[in-house]
Design a protein around this motif. Sequence first.
Motif, PDB file in Angstrom:
ATOM      1  N   LYS A 236     -19.504 -17.049   4.384  1.00  0.00           N
ATOM      2  CA  LYS A 236     -19.768 -18.435   4.002  1.00  0.00           C
ATOM      3  C   LYS A 236     -20.416 -18.545   2.614  1.00  0.00           C
ATOM      4  CE  LYS A 236     -21.502 -22.693   5.875  1.00  0.00           C
ATOM      5  NZ  LYS A 236     -22.521 -23.318   6.696  1.00  0.00           N
ATOM      6  N   GLY A 237     -19.943 -19.470   1.845  1.00  0.00           N
ATOM      7  CA  GLY A 237     -20.533 -19.710   0.533  1.00  0.00           C
ATOM      8  C   GLY A 237     -19.923 -18.868  -0.569  1.00  0.00           C
ATOM      9  N   TYR A 238     -19.031 -17.938  -0.221  1.00  0.00           N
ATOM     10  CA  TYR A 238     -18.413 -17.069  -1.234  1.00  0.00           C
ATOM     11  C   TYR A 238     -17.067 -17.626  -1.691  1.00  0.00           C
ATOM     12  CZ  TYR A 238     -21.713 -13.226  -1.309  1.00  0.00           C
ATOM     13  OH  TYR A 238     -22.817 -12.461  -1.529  1.00  0.00           O
ATOM     14  N   ALA A 239     -16.834 -17.543  -2.993  1.00  0.00           N
ATOM     15  CA  ALA A 239     -15.553 -18.015  -3.551  1.00  0.00           C
ATOM     16  C   ALA A 239     -15.030 -16.985  -4.554  1.00  0.00           C
ATOM     17  CB  ALA A 239     -15.749 -19.359  -4.240  1.00  0.00           C
ATOM     18  N   PRO A 240     -13.714 -16.793  -4.600  1.00  0.00           N
ATOM     19  CA  PRO A 240     -13.140 -15.800  -5.522  1.00  0.00           C
ATOM     20  C   PRO A 240     -13.258 -16.251  -6.977  1.00  0.00           C
ATOM     21  CG  PRO A 240     -11.386 -17.034  -4.450  1.00  0.00           C
ATOM     22  CD  PRO A 240     -12.673 -17.492  -3.829  1.00  0.00           C
ATOM     23  N   PHE A 241     -13.491 -15.304  -7.884  1.00  0.00           N
ATOM     24  CA  PHE A 241     -13.618 -15.691  -9.308  1.00  0.00           C
ATOM     25  C   PHE A 241     -13.048 -14.643 -10.264  1.00  0.00           C
ATOM     26  CE2 PHE A 241     -17.290 -13.285 -11.169  1.00  0.00           C
ATOM     27  CZ  PHE A 241     -17.570 -12.502 -10.055  1.00  0.00           C
ATOM     28  N   TYR A 242     -12.606 -13.510  -9.753  1.00  0.00           N
ATOM     29  CA  TYR A 242     -11.984 -12.511 -10.630  1.00  0.00           C
ATOM     30  C   TYR A 242     -10.995 -11.693  -9.811  1.00  0.00           C
ATOM     31  CZ  TYR A 242     -11.415  -8.291 -13.520  1.00  0.00           C
ATOM     32  OH  TYR A 242     -10.883  -7.242 -14.238  1.00  0.00           O
ATOM     33  N   LEU A 243      -9.837 -11.459 -10.390  1.00  0.00           N
ATOM     34  CA  LEU A 243      -8.831 -10.633  -9.724  1.00  0.00           C
ATOM     35  C   LEU A 243      -8.381  -9.550 -10.697  1.00  0.00           C
ATOM     36  CD1 LEU A 243      -5.909 -11.804  -7.482  1.00  0.00           C
ATOM     37  CD2 LEU A 243      -5.481 -10.136  -9.291  1.00  0.00           C
ATOM     38  N   SER A 244      -8.296  -8.338 -10.192  1.00  0.00           N
ATOM     39  CA  SER A 244      -7.882  -7.199 -11.010  1.00  0.00           C
ATOM     40  C   SER A 244      -6.759  -6.497 -10.278  1.00  0.00           C
ATOM     41  CB  SER A 244      -9.081  -6.259 -11.174  1.00  0.00           C
ATOM     42  OG  SER A 244      -8.724  -5.131 -11.928  1.00  0.00           O
ATOM     43  N   HIS A 245      -5.625  -6.286 -10.947  1.00  0.00           N
ATOM     44  CA  HIS A 245      -4.568  -5.575 -10.215  1.00  0.00           C
ATOM     45  C   HIS A 245      -3.891  -4.497 -11.035  1.00  0.00           C
ATOM     46  CE1 HIS A 245      -0.766  -7.044 -11.796  1.00  0.00           C
ATOM     47  NE2 HIS A 245      -0.679  -8.152 -11.126  1.00  0.00           N
ATOM     48  N   TYR A 246      -3.258  -3.604 -10.315  1.00  0.00           N
ATOM     49  CA  TYR A 246      -2.287  -2.689 -10.899  1.00  0.00           C
ATOM     50  C   TYR A 246      -1.027  -2.863 -10.072  1.00  0.00           C
ATOM     51  CZ  TYR A 246      -0.097   1.406 -13.001  1.00  0.00           C
ATOM     52  OH  TYR A 246       0.751   2.241 -13.704  1.00  0.00           O
ATOM     53  N   ALA A 247       0.051  -3.292 -10.737  1.00  0.00           N
ATOM     54  CA  ALA A 247       1.294  -3.569 -10.019  1.00  0.00           C
ATOM     55  C   ALA A 247       2.413  -2.703 -10.570  1.00  0.00           C
ATOM     56  CB  ALA A 247       1.671  -5.037 -10.153  1.00  0.00           C
ATOM     57  N   ARG A 248       3.220  -2.228  -9.669  1.00  0.00           N
ATOM     58  CA  ARG A 248       4.422  -1.516 -10.093  1.00  0.00           C
ATOM     59  C   ARG A 248       5.459  -2.544 -10.545  1.00  0.00           C
ATOM     60  NH1 ARG A 248       8.863   1.485  -6.178  1.00  0.00           N
ATOM     61  NH2 ARG A 248       9.825   2.710  -7.840  1.00  0.00           N
ATOM     62  N   HIS A 249       6.334  -2.146 -11.485  1.00  0.00           N
ATOM     63  CA  HIS A 249       7.475  -2.996 -11.857  1.00  0.00           C
ATOM     64  C   HIS A 249       8.297  -3.337 -10.611  1.00  0.00           C
ATOM     65  CE1 HIS A 249      10.057   0.423 -11.104  1.00  0.00           C
ATOM     66  NE2 HIS A 249       9.173   1.157 -11.760  1.00  0.00           N
ATOM     67  N   GLY A 250       9.090  -4.373 -10.704  1.00  0.00           N
ATOM     68  CA  GLY A 250       9.951  -4.765  -9.591  1.00  0.00           C
ATOM     69  C   GLY A 250      11.197  -3.901  -9.490  1.00  0.00           C
ATOM     70  N   SER A 251      12.077  -4.279  -8.564  1.00  0.00           N
ATOM     71  CA  SER A 251      13.303  -3.497  -8.316  1.00  0.00           C
ATOM     72  C   SER A 251      14.059  -3.254  -9.611  1.00  0.00           C
ATOM     73  CB  SER A 251      14.192  -4.242  -7.318  1.00  0.00           C
ATOM     74  OG  SER A 251      13.621  -4.182  -6.032  1.00  0.00           O
ATOM     75  N   ARG A 252      14.682  -2.108  -9.684  1.00  0.00           N
ATOM     76  CA  ARG A 252      15.293  -1.670 -10.939  1.00  0.00           C
ATOM     77  C   ARG A 252      16.584  -0.896 -10.679  1.00  0.00           C
ATOM     78  NH1 ARG A 252      14.664   3.714 -10.463  1.00  0.00           N
ATOM     79  NH2 ARG A 252      12.648   4.655  -9.990  1.00  0.00           N
ATOM     80  N   PHE A 253      17.335  -0.680 -11.737  1.00  0.00           N
ATOM     81  CA  PHE A 253      18.457   0.246 -11.685  1.00  0.00           C
ATOM     82  C   PHE A 253      17.917   1.671 -11.566  1.00  0.00           C
ATOM     83  CE2 PHE A 253      20.438  -3.425 -13.589  1.00  0.00           C
ATOM     84  CZ  PHE A 253      21.753  -3.382 -13.159  1.00  0.00           C
ATOM     85  N   LEU A 254      18.754   2.575 -11.095  1.00  0.00           N
ATOM     86  CA  LEU A 254      18.365   3.985 -11.108  1.00  0.00           C
ATOM     87  C   LEU A 254      18.241   4.431 -12.561  1.00  0.00           C
ATOM     88  CD1 LEU A 254      20.701   5.216  -8.232  1.00  0.00           C
ATOM     89  CD2 LEU A 254      18.220   4.881  -8.128  1.00  0.00           C
ATOM     90  N   ILE A 255      17.466   5.477 -12.773  1.00  0.00           N
ATOM     91  CA  ILE A 255      17.105   5.835 -14.146  1.00  0.00           C
ATOM     92  C   ILE A 255      18.062   6.827 -14.786  1.00  0.00           C
ATOM     93  CG2 ILE A 255      15.327   6.999 -15.523  1.00  0.00           C
ATOM     94  CD1 ILE A 255      13.260   5.706 -13.590  1.00  0.00           C
ATOM     95  N   ASN A 256      18.481   7.815 -14.005  1.00  0.00           N
ATOM     96  CA  ASN A 256      19.218   8.930 -14.590  1.00  0.00           C
ATOM     97  C   ASN A 256      20.725   8.683 -14.598  1.00  0.00           C
ATOM     98  OD1 ASN A 256      20.499  11.500 -14.971  1.00  0.00           O
ATOM     99  ND2 ASN A 256      18.492  12.425 -14.626  1.00  0.00           N
ATOM    100  N   GLU A 257      21.248   8.307 -15.756  1.00  0.00           N
ATOM    101  CA  GLU A 257      22.669   7.965 -15.889  1.00  0.00           C
ATOM    102  C   GLU A 257      23.574   9.029 -15.267  1.00  0.00           C
ATOM    103  OE1 GLU A 257      23.913   7.536 -19.956  1.00  0.00           O
ATOM    104  OE2 GLU A 257      26.028   7.254 -19.420  1.00  0.00           O
ATOM    105  N   GLU A 258      23.332  10.257 -15.645  1.00  0.00           N
ATOM    106  CA  GLU A 258      24.228  11.331 -15.277  1.00  0.00           C
ATOM    107  C   GLU A 258      24.134  11.652 -13.786  1.00  0.00           C
ATOM    108  OE1 GLU A 258      26.487  12.194 -17.146  1.00  0.00           O
ATOM    109  OE2 GLU A 258      27.265  13.798 -15.860  1.00  0.00           O
TER     110      GLU A 258
END
Lengths: 435, 435
Positions: free
Chosen positions: B52-74
Amino acid sequence: MKYFYGLLMLLCITLSIHAQTAQEEIFENINLAGGNYYAYPTPSGKHTAPPKGYAPFYLSHYARHGSRFLINEEKAYNEPVRVLKAADKADVLTGAGKQILIITDSMANMARKRYGELTPVGVRQHQGIAERMYQDYPQIFRKKAHIDARSTIIIRCILSMTSQCLQLKELNPQLTFSYDASEHDMYYMNYSDDFFSAERKKNDKATKDLQRKFVHPERLMKVMFKDMNYVEEHIDSENLMIALFEMARNMQSHDTGLDLFSFFTKQECYDLWKRDNIRWYIRSAATPLSDGQLPFVEANLLENILNTADTCLTKKESSATLRFGHESCLLPLACLMELGNCGYQTDDLENLHEVWRAYKFFPMASNIQLVFYRHKKNPDILVKILLNEEEQMIPVESDMAPYYRWKDVEQYYRTKLDAGLKHLPAVEKMVADII
Amino acid sequence: MKYFYGLLMLLCITLSIHAQTAQEEIFENINLAGGNYYAYPTPSGKHTAPPKGYAPFYLSHYARHGSRFLINEEKAYNEPVRVLKAADKADVLTGAGKQILIITDSMANMARKRYGELTPVGVRQHQGIAERMYQDYPQIFRKKAHIDARSTIIIRCILSMTSQCLQLKELNPQLTFSYDASEHDMYYMNYSDDFFSAERKKNDKATKDLQRKFVHPERLMKVMFKDMNYVEEHIDSENLMIALFEMARNMQSHDTGLDLFSFFTKQECYDLWKRDNIRWYIRSAATPLSDGQLPFVEANLLENILNTADTCLTKKESSATLRFGHESCLLPLACLMELGNCGYQTDDLENLHEVWRAYKFFPMASNIQLVFYRHKKNPDILVKILLNEEEQMIPVESDMAPYYRWKDVEQYYRTKLDAGLKHLPAVEKMVADII
């Protein structure tokens, strides 16, 4: 012949408007000597009203990234600092020399692991451009208009794109965006090939003696060093002067308040700018040294602009295509499109600056905008072309310039591309390979 | 010993909540077999109310990139297509084999010059995360709150950052942003060095036989090829199966509607997932094979999170720090922070999946969020830690978990970092070199 007269007329108009010589302009605003590092100036805000009943509904641009750090760690930062530190150790630096060492060393430290990156100055430039696009053409950026943004794969361009998109979103949160920075688009976003590289090299070589004529390091060396024998023995004074001038002209990319121009005379800045101006001309413009072919390096980009416009002009909703790249693309594109006097052709490189001054064309964040207008009843679509937000004349007939009928403009550029590419089989082949 | 019991308790809680076995989960949702390619799932939306009485005031994140193509062409695209085309030419493909050829060939064409790039699915994942952050913590993203966004220098991460920023700006156009993607931040945004590379290699080698146990290509080869002699002579069937499974599990990154999982049995998917799960564990988690040291590869990242929080928590205005990177950072970070059962230690790799299932930890767009709460009168700042937007327990004492006193959490992590780094002189040295 028709185009020759057209060009002549345009030149007369341009010269009469910009009556100042390049020297006068640079002496008045030394930052212009920055050339391609010149910080984007506030545009004049002059807008010719469109013909009655016409309203803008599509905008297409190619914009250079904003102000940035210098790219080459070794040559731009470490080498001049190393040379000056060695001289300091040998106790041959004057007070001015020591000051220059402190400034260059500060810049080198600040630049560490930030080579080539966009600076806060660069971010603000693109925010400003986006804000003015929104204010000048509110009919385009309205409601849920779709903005397709593309960048080269270079981070300073991607973050320039982010800056414009975020600014537009602030002004109208309803706007919808797609954004990409992909190898897939590089064939038009930043094309290069062996033919153009070889031509540039050849032209550079052919004008080497002329370029050296503008570098006079004697005075600067005397200002910096106490011992001229040391300079003679240890310093490549031409190289050092050019490296320091490189850093000096990029100071305007930062918010430091530091300055290096003051260690150069205005005449030296002007001379070194002339050298740089010639280099860009023989590398990117319609120089007769390469039979006017160099601007065709941006054939794919111009074609993309034409084709994308043809698609977007059929849409009911307004929209925009924003592209983010480099001055090395924007300059030849401006020449290829013959904006204002960009397409100027001359063999007289020593007097090139009388007409062709690259600082007008490609400062940081420089941009070419095509703004399309439509009429509820008249099927003719009109286009106005801006270089750095200033209206441009092009060698296409029009009774309402700077507005042109799009079909005339498109025909002019497509015909030019077709004719030009015939002389460049290498390009045609490579484009075919890529697509 | 205290931590051991704590861990045991957490495991019991976790196991009782997730009563399903990994096999049951995967059989129910085959996309989970995607492992690190698993498309970000919709979070449960469960939120424990703060004291009670607490409210959020700072958010810190580390996020991975979203869905992607595969990396290795070959390896990812060209090689399997080449193998199948050769087989088709030799007329040894079955109907199913031909179908697989068509699908893989389509994917290879679609991926051309887009290797590793963010897909539209990935963009939507980050838009969704940003939208929920805004909705869940409106007190943070209010008025002109400042958002500092940082990305690794990899484009899919930069465009993930752009996606979150634009979404937040849409929800509150007043928000102010800084954004960067710089080599300068890479020492904590995506750290790597020889010590960790060597450990991973060593562990891979030590578990090679175990990893092979999970690859059974015989059935798939019979489904694809008419002639087993051809397979025997021309096909590296283990490699081919793994390559096809790689493409199969990344299909969920695209909007194509195409599918390759259906050519595998569920048991095969489960087996190949187990192999992958082990690989990630021995490369990134607290495996005893490396004396629990591997998660310390993210020591700089955790330290940055702690230090940045210490700065931002002193501000009057609310703010957020958003970081965009890779699963290869997020997974060891989750292990280092001992979120839920991420920090699990076991020698029994064959049964690892009973407790440790990486698909829970690092799907595409996976993210660790620290949400900070303050009280008008009570000086204690509280923190809640989320993994993929689900509240996490950590081995820190608290009478109000998932809320913890920040000073306890900070002390726990700083003590851990200090102790851990003592065993890693190589890291300490390299960090000192970098900063």
